[in-house]
Scaffold this active site. Structure first.
Site, PDB file in Angstrom:
ATOM      1  N   ASP A  83       0.834  -1.205   0.000  1.00 58.46           N
ATOM      2  CA  ASP A  83       0.000   0.000   0.000  1.00 58.46           C
ATOM      3  C   ASP A  83       0.870   1.256   0.000  1.00 58.46           C
ATOM      4  O   ASP A  83       1.916   1.293  -0.662  1.00 58.46           O
ATOM      5  CB  ASP A  83      -0.925  -0.034   1.223  1.00 58.46           C
ATOM      6  CG  ASP A  83      -2.296   0.551   0.921  1.00 58.46           C
ATOM      7  OD1 ASP A  83      -2.389   1.793   0.814  1.00 58.46           O
ATOM      8  OD2 ASP A  83      -3.257  -0.210   0.800  1.00 58.46           O
ATOM      9  N   HIS A 130      -3.509   5.801   3.849  1.00 57.37           N
ATOM     10  CA  HIS A 130      -4.300   4.693   3.308  1.00 57.37           C
ATOM     11  C   HIS A 130      -3.819   3.346   3.831  1.00 57.37           C
ATOM     12  O   HIS A 130      -4.601   2.526   4.333  1.00 57.37           O
ATOM     13  CB  HIS A 130      -4.241   4.734   1.781  1.00 57.37           C
ATOM     14  CG  HIS A 130      -5.211   3.832   1.096  1.00 57.37           C
ATOM     15  ND1 HIS A 130      -4.893   2.544   0.735  1.00 57.37           N
ATOM     16  CD2 HIS A 130      -6.486   4.031   0.693  1.00 57.37           C
ATOM     17  CE1 HIS A 130      -5.936   1.988   0.126  1.00 57.37           C
ATOM     18  NE2 HIS A 130      -6.921   2.865   0.089  1.00 57.37           N
ATOM     19  N   ASN A 224     -13.826   0.230  -6.726  1.00 57.02           N
ATOM     20  CA  ASN A 224     -14.907   1.139  -6.327  1.00 57.02           C
ATOM     21  C   ASN A 224     -15.601   1.811  -7.500  1.00 57.02           C
ATOM     22  O   ASN A 224     -16.220   2.859  -7.341  1.00 57.02           O
ATOM     23  CB  ASN A 224     -14.346   2.231  -5.411  1.00 57.02           C
ATOM     24  CG  ASN A 224     -13.871   1.680  -4.084  1.00 57.02           C
ATOM     25  OD1 ASN A 224     -14.116   0.518  -3.776  1.00 57.02           O
ATOM     26  ND2 ASN A 224     -13.206   2.494  -3.312  1.00 57.02           N
ATOM     27  N   SER A 289     -11.316  -0.874  -0.426  1.00 53.08           N
ATOM     28  CA  SER A 289      -9.977  -0.846   0.173  1.00 53.08           C
ATOM     29  C   SER A 289      -9.997  -1.309   1.622  1.00 53.08           C
ATOM     30  O   SER A 289      -9.008  -1.855   2.124  1.00 53.08           O
ATOM     31  CB  SER A 289      -9.410   0.576   0.139  1.00 53.08           C
ATOM     32  OG  SER A 289      -8.904   0.899  -1.127  1.00 53.08           O
TER      33      SER A 289
END
Length: 416
Positions: A83, A130, A224, A289
């Site tokens: 990530d 994130h 998404n 996520s």
């Protein structure tokens, strides 16, 4: 203090480059979070005290009856988070992150100073938050004053920094990160990203295949871009052997932004998800996520409890025990919404593949055909005779009572 404005949760997923491999800026919400003011600020001075809705449905005494992320020999299950980095100064992640096993795959700027280059190499520097939120959902340690905790709070996180706010990550860099995760002993890999343009990349596909061959559970966000309801493949979620995770809401239905497709394995909570942010505190975000690490946390618990189970058996267990809206698999939530407690308790025997439910009607005995009779049935005859007996008895009683009255009146007239 780091402040990042929040955008629509429909694009709350980091994006990589397309087939050309040229850097492309991701939707900004890939690194964003939502709070009551429409923005996420970190470090957060205040903790979220209550228990998040995604954890309220869990009975932790049952979920953690056998393990919290460690095998019986005390060895923690290692989960790689590929990530934007994983901050290890947040107190809930301080003992969860194995910095020494991590790596940063982003090259420093050409004009960066020596100090900046050293900082850039640190996989625990997360400028966007994130990856820190993803890691928290998996393995955040409990802390007094907050109801938030990771699903596998004794697992270990391997931080692999591969993307940032500018979208510098590439499929090639992700492939390198996957191979590094395998080398460092990851038994679960979480990837909360997808490739821009939904194009397969040969380097990335080969790296995923390598991880699968090495018996690693690879969990990836479905994406998404599902607000239009159209099915389309995303990568690495669509690669063979990957457990693709869609996002569900509080009603166990697909979140409106969650990408649908025949590659979706299961769904997990992905709306109003609480998790850790860099430097301290928690924030709230939305997206597949954050559904993916929810499932990765469950996978870590299963691997800790059943270290001899193969990656396929772990995935099958998660899919088989999911709470289903239909008897089989559909393109919106796959085999259903993950049920962590059931996945850890309904595990008497391992399975290779999930199976469709037969449905409640299948357990109802089939009605036997009635016997054809041309005359009176035995039951009808018994009913008729009983009715006759009852009627006859009533007549006898009536005659007896009437005779007694007549006899009484005759005696009265005679005496008079």
């Amino acid at each position: 203090m780091r402040r990042i404005a929040a955008l629509s949760s429909a694009v709350a997923l980091a994006c990589l480059t397309g087939a050309t491999g040229a850097a492309a800026a991701p939707p900004a919400a890939a690194v964003l979070a939502l709070d009551g003011n429409g923005e996420c600020t970190f470090p957060m001075k205040k903790q979220i005290k209550g228990t998040p809705w995604s954890l309220q449905r869990l009975v932790f005494d049952r979920l953690w009856e056998d393990t919290k992320g460690k095998e019986k020999n005390g060895k923690p299950v290692r989960v790689a988070v590929i990530d934007t980095g994983v901050d290890d100064t947040n107190i809930q992640l301080k003992t969860a992150v194995d910095k020494a096993s991590g790596a940063n795959f982003l090259p420093p700027a050409k004009d960066a100073s020596k100090e900046e280059r050293k900082l850039a190499e640190d996989p625990t520097v997360d400028e966007v938050g994130h990856g820190t939120k993803v890691a928290g959902i998996i393995a955040a340690r409990p802390r007094e004053g907050t109801g938030f905790v990771g699903l596998a709070p004794e697992a270990t996180i391997i931080p692999l920094k591969q993307n940032n706010a500018e979208g510098k990550g590439t499929p090639q860099k992700m492939a390198e990160a996957i191979r590094k995760a395998v080398k460092e002993g990851a038994r679960v890999i979480n990837i909360s990203q997808d490739t821009k343009g939904a194009r397969s990349q040969i380097d990335l596909e080969q790296a995923v295949a390598y991880a699968v061959q090495q018996d690693v559970v690879v969990v990836a966000a479905a994406g998404n871009d599902g607000a239009d309801g159209e099915s389309k493949r995303t990568y690495p979620a669509s690669y063979s052997g990957v457990l693709a995770v869609a996002a569900s809401d509080r009603n166990n239905e697909r979140a409106y932004f969650s990408q649908s497709g025949d590659f979706v394995g299961v769904a997990a909570p992905g709306v109003d998800m609480v998790s850790t942010v860099p430097k301290g505190g928690q924030c709230v975000d939305n997206g597949t996520s954050f559904a993916a690490p929810y499932v990765a946390g469950v996978a870590a618990l299963i691997r800790a409890k059943h270290p001899d189970w193969s990656r396929q058996e772990v995935i099958a267990q998660i899919e088989q025990t999911a709470e289903r809206g239909v008897n089989g698999r559909d393109r919106y939530i796959g085999w259903g919404v993950v049920d962590p407690v059931k996945a850890l308790t309904d595990d008497d025997k391992k399975i290779e593949r999930p199976t469709a439910d037969t449905g409640p009607a299948a357990n109802v005995p089939k009605p036997e055909p009635g016997r054809l009779t041309l005359g009176e049935t035995p039951q009808e005859r018994r009913t008729r005779l009983a009715t006759y007996a009852l009627g006859t008895g009533a007549v006898v009683v009536a005659i007896t009572a009437g005779g007694a009255v007549v006899l009484r009146d005759w005696r009265r007239r005679r005496d008079a």
